[in-house]
Design an enzyme around this catalytic site. Structure first.
Site, PDB file in Angstrom:
ATOM      1  N   CYS A 104     -17.554  14.182 -12.168  1.00 29.88           N
ATOM      2  CA  CYS A 104     -18.411  13.652 -13.226  1.00 29.88           C
ATOM      3  C   CYS A 104     -17.995  12.204 -13.401  1.00 29.88           C
ATOM      4  CB  CYS A 104     -18.243  14.415 -14.531  1.00 29.88           C
ATOM      5  SG  CYS A 104     -19.191  13.681 -15.899  1.00 29.88           S
ATOM      6  N   CYS A 107     -17.971  10.985 -17.494  1.00 33.34           N
ATOM      7  CA  CYS A 107     -16.988  11.499 -18.454  1.00 33.34           C
ATOM      8  C   CYS A 107     -16.241  12.653 -17.798  1.00 33.34           C
ATOM      9  CB  CYS A 107     -17.653  11.901 -19.762  1.00 33.34           C
ATOM     10  SG  CYS A 107     -19.114  12.949 -19.566  1.00 33.34           S
ATOM     11  N   SER A 108     -16.516  13.879 -18.231  1.00 29.12           N
ATOM     12  CA  SER A 108     -15.848  15.019 -17.600  1.00 29.12           C
ATOM     13  C   SER A 108     -16.706  16.278 -17.713  1.00 29.12           C
ATOM     14  CB  SER A 108     -14.480  15.266 -18.240  1.00 29.12           C
ATOM     15  OG  SER A 108     -14.607  15.454 -19.643  1.00 29.12           O
ATOM     16  N   CYS A 109     -18.018  16.145 -17.480  1.00 29.82           N
ATOM     17  CA  CYS A 109     -18.900  17.311 -17.500  1.00 29.82           C
ATOM     18  C   CYS A 109     -18.416  18.324 -16.460  1.00 29.82           C
ATOM     19  CB  CYS A 109     -20.334  16.894 -17.210  1.00 29.82           C
ATOM     20  SG  CYS A 109     -21.071  15.870 -18.507  1.00 29.82           S
TER      21      CYS A 109
END
Length: 205
Positions: A104, A107-109
């Site tokens: 991702c 961000c950190s999906c």
């Protein structure tokens, strides 16, 4: 790949979570490394076990695999797997010619229902930036050296779609049960940064 620490601005949710954790520790509600232990369980055990269960079934049930590839969210729900961050799941399959790896970049999906909480390295800026530019080198840092002729496809998860990888079934696993197959599958193989080793044949007693 080493887990380097990089300064970044915390989200409002992270700030609130850290403040709450600090307060609970101060009041003696949380002891020692309780939070770290719970996070570790969800990161490495509970979540990844869901994904492993779905993939093992896909390896042994062609009809389920077809449903998983067509609509992963609906297919894993058949197994009782659902929840936050799992509304738009997409399963992709690694083959002899193509290897997928997930990132991702914004961000950190991450597909929590099937993989648990994202590992720290997945959220760190170096992984998010480098795996797009130099995936073969990043994979090598995880110990994954792929043949030069194999295509590497980097897929960028986001709020609208969260990918997870169906790794190649290990050679030598043909006679294993679905439960035994699930035990072979790791979180990192479902992100695509590692591959599953071949299974050693069982030696008769």
């Amino acid at each position: 790949m080493s887990e380097n620490h990089h300064h970044r601005e915390l989200s409002d949710g992270e700030v609130r979570a850290r403040a709450l954790e600090s307060l609970l520790r101060e009041k003696g509600v949380l002891q020692g490394n309780v939070v770290d232990e719970v996070v570790d369980i969800y990161t490495n055990d509970i979540g990844p076990l869901n994904g492993a269960k779905a993939i093992a079934k896909a390896w042994t049930d062609p009809e389920f695999k077809s449903r998983l590839m067509a609509n992963a969210t609906r297919a894993v729900a058949e197994l009782g797997i659902s929840g936050m961050e799992g509304e738009n799941l997409v399963a992709v399959e690694n083959t002899d010619d193509l290897h997928h790896v997930i990132v991702c970049t914004l961000c950190s999906c991450y597909p929590w229902p099937v993989l648990g909480l994202p590992p720290r390295w997945y959220k760190d800026a170096p992984y998010r930036a480098r795996v797009v530019r130099e995936p073969r080198k990043v994979l090598a840092e995880f110990g994954t050296v792929l043949p030069d002729g194999k295509e590497i496809k980097v897929l960028d998860s986001n709020v609208e779609v969260r990918y997870f990888v169906i790794p190649q079934r290990p050679k030598g696993s043909e006679n294993l049960s679905e439960e035994e197959l699930a035990e072979l599958i790791t979180r990192d193989s479902m992100v695509g940064v590692t591959v599953l080793p071949d299974v050693e044949p069982k030696v008769a007693a």
